[in-house]
Scaffold this motif. Structure first.
Motif, mmCIF file in Angstrom:
data_model
loop_
_atom_site.group_PDB
_atom_site.id
_atom_site.type_symbol
_atom_site.label_atom_id
_atom_site.label_comp_id
_atom_site.label_asym_id
_atom_site.label_seq_id
_atom_site.Cartn_x
_atom_site.Cartn_y
_atom_site.Cartn_z
ATOM 1 N N ALA A 194 42.958 26.215 33.608
ATOM 2 C CA ALA A 194 43.981 27.241 33.825
ATOM 3 C C ALA A 194 43.325 28.593 34.104
ATOM 4 C CB ALA A 194 44.898 27.332 32.610
ATOM 5 N N GLY A 195 42.304 28.945 33.347
ATOM 6 C CA GLY A 195 41.605 30.201 33.587
ATOM 7 C C GLY A 195 40.942 30.238 34.950
ATOM 8 N N PHE A 196 40.301 29.126 35.317
ATOM 9 C CA PHE A 196 39.657 29.042 36.629
ATOM 10 C C PHE A 196 40.692 29.197 37.742
ATOM 11 C CE2 PHE A 196 37.856 26.712 40.239
ATOM 12 C CZ PHE A 196 36.615 27.340 40.342
ATOM 13 N N GLY A 197 41.816 28.508 37.605
ATOM 14 C CA GLY A 197 42.872 28.598 38.610
ATOM 15 C C GLY A 197 43.501 29.982 38.675
ATOM 16 N N LEU A 198 43.716 30.608 37.526
ATOM 17 C CA LEU A 198 44.278 31.960 37.508
ATOM 18 C C LEU A 198 43.336 32.971 38.155
ATOM 19 C CD1 LEU A 198 45.920 32.103 33.969
ATOM 20 C CD2 LEU A 198 47.093 32.167 36.177
#
Length: 140
Positions: free
Chosen positions: A124-128
């Motif tokens: 999720a952090g990578f995608g955000l």
């Protein structure tokens, strides 16, 4: 009910957001490799330490394996010294992941739950971070 370690998971999320931002201009195959490495790191952190210890003992069980392992470590140390900017990001991710895993161990999460949470928060952090960079690039 298990207490969720919000602070360490937030640090992990922000660390992966910065990596997502940095890698957002990379080709698609680098992004796929990054996703695979994110899942690998989550698995390594969630695995019981007895399995890691067994792998290390197996690596040093013969002189030939030990020699190959030492040569490999020397090679990777040289590569890491050359690419210090990548090593800095990796160390931040590793430290944030270890902190989150330690908090989850304290909260008595199972290995599968820890892997699931680490994987979800990391991806999720990578995608955000990736999405934020692309939204900033088009002016939104």
């Amino acid at each position: 009910m298990k207490k969720i370690p919000w602070l360490s998971l937030t640090i992990l999320l922000v660390a992966y957001m910065t990596v997502g931002w940095v890698l957002s201009a990379s080709p698609w195959y680098i992004l796929l490799l990054a996703i695979a490495l994110i899942l690998l790191l989550a698995e390594i952190l969630a695995a019981p330490f007895s399995n890691v210890r067994k792998a290390l003992v197996y690596s040093f069980s013969t002189d030939t394996r030990g020699f190959i392992l030492i040569i490999s470590i020397a090679f990777f140390a040289t590569v890491l010294a050359i690419w210090i900017h990548i090593v800095a990001h990796t160390l931040v991710l590793l430290a944030a992941g270890l902190l989150a895993r330690l908090d989850m161990l304290t909260a008595r999460f199972t290995d599968w739950q820890a892997f699931s949470v680490l994987s979800f928060v990391s991806l999720a952090g990578f995608g955000l971070g990736w999405a934020a960079h692309h939204l900033a690039a088009i002016g939104l």
